[in-house]
Design a protein around this motif. Sequence first.
Motif, PDB file in Angstrom:
ATOM      1  N   TYR A  50       1.055  -3.299  -3.817  1.00 16.44           N
ATOM      2  CA  TYR A  50      -0.324  -2.993  -3.459  1.00 16.44           C
ATOM      3  C   TYR A  50      -0.878  -4.172  -2.666  1.00 16.44           C
ATOM      4  O   TYR A  50      -0.734  -5.313  -3.089  1.00 16.44           O
ATOM      5  CB  TYR A  50      -1.174  -2.832  -4.717  1.00 16.44           C
ATOM      6  N   GLU A  77      -4.853  -5.453  -5.959  1.00 14.91           N
ATOM      7  CA  GLU A  77      -4.768  -4.788  -7.246  1.00 14.91           C
ATOM      8  C   GLU A  77      -5.615  -5.596  -8.223  1.00 14.91           C
ATOM      9  O   GLU A  77      -5.440  -6.814  -8.340  1.00 14.91           O
ATOM     10  CB  GLU A  77      -3.286  -4.827  -7.659  1.00 14.91           C
ATOM     11  N   ARG A  85      -6.700  -6.041 -12.191  1.00 15.87           N
ATOM     12  CA  ARG A  85      -6.268  -5.644 -13.534  1.00 15.87           C
ATOM     13  C   ARG A  85      -7.201  -6.244 -14.573  1.00 15.87           C
ATOM     14  O   ARG A  85      -7.297  -7.461 -14.695  1.00 15.87           O
ATOM     15  CB  ARG A  85      -4.840  -6.160 -13.806  1.00 15.87           C
ATOM     16  N   ASN A 116     -10.028  -1.727 -13.669  1.00 21.27           N
ATOM     17  CA  ASN A 116      -8.752  -1.674 -12.961  1.00 21.27           C
ATOM     18  C   ASN A 116      -8.968  -0.967 -11.632  1.00 21.27           C
ATOM     19  O   ASN A 116      -9.694   0.025 -11.568  1.00 21.27           O
ATOM     20  CB  ASN A 116      -7.720  -0.889 -13.760  1.00 21.27           C
ATOM     21  N   ASP A 164      -6.745  -0.341  -7.732  1.00 23.15           N
ATOM     22  CA  ASP A 164      -5.696  -0.733  -6.798  1.00 23.15           C
ATOM     23  C   ASP A 164      -5.766   0.158  -5.583  1.00 23.15           C
ATOM     24  O   ASP A 164      -6.446   1.184  -5.580  1.00 23.15           O
ATOM     25  CB  ASP A 164      -4.318  -0.650  -7.457  1.00 23.15           C
ATOM     26  N   LYS A 168      -3.342   1.485  -2.011  1.00 18.47           N
ATOM     27  CA  LYS A 168      -2.071   1.464  -1.289  1.00 18.47           C
ATOM     28  C   LYS A 168      -2.345   1.358   0.199  1.00 18.47           C
ATOM     29  O   LYS A 168      -3.409   1.749   0.667  1.00 18.47           O
ATOM     30  CB  LYS A 168      -1.311   2.778  -1.542  1.00 18.47           C
TER      31      LYS A 168
END
Lengths: 314, 523
Positions: free
Chosen positions: B24, B27, B29, B45, B47, B49
């Motif tokens: 990614y 991202e 977390r 969270n 993320d 692409k």
Amino acid sequence: MTLSRWLRHETILAVLTIIALIVLAILSDKFFTTENLLNQGRLMSEVGLVALAMTFVIVTGGIDLSVGSILGLTAILLGVFWKNVGLPLPAAIVLAVACGTFAGWVNGFIITRFRVPPLIATLATLALYRGLAEGISEARSVRGYPEWFFFFGQGEVLGVPFQLWILGIATVIAAVILGLTPFGRATYAIGANETAARFSGIRVNATKLWIYAAAGFLSALAAVIFVSRVTTTRSDMGTGLELDVITGVVLGGTSIFGGRGTIIGTVLGLILIQALKNGLALSGVKGDGTIVVIGLVLIGAILAGALFDKNRGG
Amino acid sequence: MGSGTQSAPSQEGHAATAEAAPSYPIELRGISKSFAGIKVVSNVNFDIKPGEVHALMGENGAGKSTVIKIMAGLHQADEGEIRVNGKAVRFASPRDAHHAGIATVHQELLLFPELTVAENIFLGQTPKTSLGTIDWAAMRSRARQLLNSLDSHDLDIDQKVGNLSVGNRQRIEIARALAQDARVLVMDEPTAALAEADVQRLMTIVRNLRARGVAIVYVSHRMPEIFALADRVTVLRDGQHVATKPVSEVDEAKLVAMMVGRSIDRLYPAKQGKNGDVALELRNVSHGTAVRDISLSLRRGEILGLAGLVGSGRTETALTIFGITPATAGEIRVDGKVEAINSPEMARDLGIAYIPEDRGQQGLIKAQSIEDNIALANLKRLMRGWFVDVAQVTAEARNAITRFGIRARGPEQLVRQLSGGNQQKVVLGKWLATNPRILIMDEPTRGIDVGAKAEIHQLMRKLAGEGMAILMISSELPEVLGMSDRVLVMGGGRILAEFASEDATAEAVGAAMTSSTIKEIAA
């Protein structure tokens, strides 16, 4: 509440002032004596009176560079009204103070009516009022004031210099107005966001006019005390006063961008500067050295304030 | 509802998946962040692409801005981890984020108006010649290339940015991001200030960028854009991660429910009670050329909508009624009495309140607290003797906080720390505390999320039901049609048409609004 937030800078300053007083007292045994301290208070009064009004001016986001010239002009008018025009001295004092107040009001009028930035407007009147003072005096000084007049600048009440009483009373009044009244709220609001203040029904222009007139009035009052203290009137009196005043106010934590500042801060700033000037001189530091130290203290205090500001987050 | 069900790789999961995780470009977390002890973002969270548009949604104050600022390196997370291509990183400053290929187009565009388009694009990364001076030729040709790749062939690269429209300036910001080789482009409400044509153009640009493999984080309140552009959507509520879903699996109602935590009644509240006496009347009022010969009357209990395009004279009319720009001709009657209103102070004392269009500049002192702001229009009332009654000021603010449901730590919280919707409620609190009888609301729900918007609409109806006369200016046609008992259409400083509520259809009002401009241009 909000007061505690603003007091943050003042707390640092108070600590700094106490440290300075202790260090200076150790450096010179002549510094921490009642006589010396009261005398310093006497010397501080003129700058102090003007600084009270300047705090309001700067809190609105403005500046008044003409205060020193207003002081000079008032001093000259006082002498001329008494000696040349032949008015009784009390009447001359009242009339001169009224003229000084009017000079301040004119600043406010130019700023509010014609939307001239305060820096430009008062830079112009700085030259204008000083020029008037010099023209009117024709470079002659006025002397020979009656003995009773010297009481304002040299007399004592209950062992404390007369002008220190005036400064004390004026300080309390200024602190109460700025901190507790709707006028004070309006002053902060104008400095923080003038448009929003106007849209909230605050009388922005009227408030500013009062403040600049008050700066004129206190400069004029300082002129009377000054003339009384040095027993003579000269047209260059108060030259550079604006810088001492602004230094004290800014050191006291008033934001030059407006919206923030307190009277307590200004008083602490003034005390710190005066203590450094006097204490270092007594400890044998030369004049230039003193100025350097004051400059460093100013930078230090502002950095400390900025640091606290940052930590506050937002 | 739905919370937690989708907050994919949770604590246990993520250690295991770390190795095999796809790369990614960014991202997040388990990101948490607190300000002054208040958790504004909690365990989020997120993320994205390459070649994906990932929408980030939530009400004002849900924590979107904070998440974006963490990605941009403006804030540092208290907990959690940021990974770029699978590697954990720390952004100590926006510079670090730039180096990691993350660029942000902020709501307030950060360009230098006095510099040219090309200079702005390459500011801080100017191409140099071998002598170390600026390589103007390279800079100009690369700027041209970048803009061409954004379908902006018409943009003059030597023009000063200050002269350009918002849409053009935004394209320059995007070009600037591309010049930095950004792999992730964060766009914070990019269409909030754009005209419709520019919105279309922006959407084309976003699609092009996606096709080129740029990952785009797209923050917006506008549903149609989300459904037209986004591949996935993440919803935040009260700083919590609610869900991340492919757009194909949600619809508008579902998204709104996720954002608000309940389903919203999208209907406008119905009128309560009858109209009373005329509270405000304008007879042939003018101010210069901005307000021309306006006559209108507004009754108690009535909501009168003022529709029109930007610059049609609606705000100017409001400012004239409110005494900011006093009338130069005609007369204004309040409760039947002619009043020469020449200052906001006088308008306020006559019972007129004005909720301005520009909340940040005209409505609030952002650097001051909620209580100070609310007190500002009410100082005369909140006094004890000569002094401001501090206890009463605080009580007044507490009252407003509960009455309008302002989400804040307390009366002493600074207004600038509040979200847009809550700021608007502070403005409302300030003015309703003056006990007005005539309320002028200029774009009352602009930039406000769906939940707060519905609350403000309910409140307006309730106030009207209690006898308040409300003049509402709005550029949102559905709002004008849904809320108004009567609609006036303005153009060129004049009133062009009047519609009763039953005749006010989108077509009729819209036609009146646009026909006016044509007439103006022809005239």
